[in-house]
Design a protein around this motif. Structure first.
Motif, PDB file in Angstrom:
ATOM      1  N   ARG A 114       0.505   9.704  -5.369  1.00  0.00           N
ATOM      2  CA  ARG A 114       0.942  11.079  -5.083  1.00  0.00           C
ATOM      3  C   ARG A 114       1.739  11.659  -6.240  1.00  0.00           C
ATOM      4  O   ARG A 114       1.741  12.863  -6.464  1.00  0.00           O
ATOM      5  CB  ARG A 114       1.810  11.123  -3.807  1.00  0.00           C
TER       6      ARG A 114
ATOM      7  N   THR B 228      -1.994   3.640 -10.838  1.00  0.00           N
ATOM      8  CA  THR B 228      -1.583   2.429 -10.122  1.00  0.00           C
ATOM      9  C   THR B 228      -2.336   1.172 -10.566  1.00  0.00           C
ATOM     10  O   THR B 228      -2.002   0.077 -10.120  1.00  0.00           O
ATOM     11  CB  THR B 228      -1.795   2.609  -8.603  1.00  0.00           C
TER      12      THR B 228
ATOM     13  N   ASP C 228       5.306   6.084   4.699  1.00  0.00           N
ATOM     14  CA  ASP C 228       5.383   6.860   3.456  1.00  0.00           C
ATOM     15  C   ASP C 228       6.744   7.532   3.310  1.00  0.00           C
ATOM     16  O   ASP C 228       7.284   7.616   2.201  1.00  0.00           O
ATOM     17  CB  ASP C 228       4.263   7.894   3.387  1.00  0.00           C
TER      18      ASP C 228
ATOM     19  N   PRO D 179       0.812  -1.227   0.000  1.00  0.00           N
ATOM     20  CA  PRO D 179       0.000   0.000   0.000  1.00  0.00           C
ATOM     21  C   PRO D 179       0.845   1.278   0.000  1.00  0.00           C
ATOM     22  O   PRO D 179       0.460   2.280  -0.615  1.00  0.00           O
ATOM     23  CB  PRO D 179      -0.826  -0.109   1.291  1.00  0.00           C
TER      24      PRO D 179
ATOM     25  N   GLU E 126       1.406   5.799   9.216  1.00  0.00           N
ATOM     26  CA  GLU E 126       1.364   5.829   7.755  1.00  0.00           C
ATOM     27  C   GLU E 126       2.354   6.865   7.224  1.00  0.00           C
ATOM     28  O   GLU E 126       3.025   6.622   6.222  1.00  0.00           O
ATOM     29  CB  GLU E 126      -0.057   6.146   7.284  1.00  0.00           C
TER      30      GLU E 126
ATOM     31  N   ARG F 215       0.433   4.285  -2.643  1.00  0.00           N
ATOM     32  CA  ARG F 215       0.191   5.665  -2.206  1.00  0.00           C
ATOM     33  C   ARG F 215       1.215   6.617  -2.819  1.00  0.00           C
ATOM     34  O   ARG F 215       0.866   7.695  -3.302  1.00  0.00           O
ATOM     35  CB  ARG F 215       0.239   5.774  -0.673  1.00  0.00           C
TER      36      ARG F 215
END
Length: 169
Positions: A58, A63, A125, A50, A121, A54
């Protein structure tokens, strides 16, 4: 000598869920048709991480086409010929790869796995952003090479130098 066909790159990692997915995306995004990239793994996890999805979202990268797949998909007679196979994790570098059509160049660009990041998260990230930065540096260095002027030995040397850039694991 440059031809009109794209240079095919296969980015390999064990799980094909994080680094190899990001590598595939970077080569395709920055290569602007000069390079066509794929990714695969020896033991695919089944879905991209994930955090990788993400990050790609961004960056404005669609995806929907990314999936975790076996490197066996690239060893059959119907597979695209691979010009360069790059391992981005230590496990895949040490594994016995299948034989790819086209006897590709091989390189190891090992980086820490952002999929191992823990925490919030935002912390996960941040690990993916750092991996993206390090991979982007390598992909840009590769794209800057004058491949038409290089023989196989000088290309292997250049690939090894790129793999030893900042952040090498």
């Amino acid at each position: 000598m440059m031809t009109g066909k794209p240079f095919n790159v296969l980015v390999l990692c064990t799980g094909n869920s994080a680094r190899s997915i990001l590598g595939e995306a970077l080569f395709n995004h920055l290569g602007q048709g000069r390079v066509r990239a794929f990714s695969a793994g020896s033991k695919p996890k089944g879905v991209p991480h994930p955090g990788a999805l993400r990050l790609l979202a961004r960056r404005g990268i669609d995806t929907t086409l990314f999936r975790s797949k076996s490197w066996d998909e690239f060893s059959g007679s119907d597979a695209p010929p691979i010009d360069l196979a790059i391992t981005v994790c230590g496990n895949a570098a040490g594994e016995l790869c299948p034989v790819f059509i086209g006897s590709p160049l091989k390189a190891h660009w090992g980086l820490p796995d952002p999929g191992d990041a823990t925490g919030s998260e935002a912390e996960v990230d941040a690990a993916f952003e750092e991996t993206w930065r390090l991979l982007e540096m390598r992909v840009r260095a590769f794209l800057a090479l004058d491949r038409a002027a290089m023989d196989k030995a000088s290309m292997q040397t250049a690939l090894a130098e790129i793999g030893a850039m900042e952040g090498a694991a």
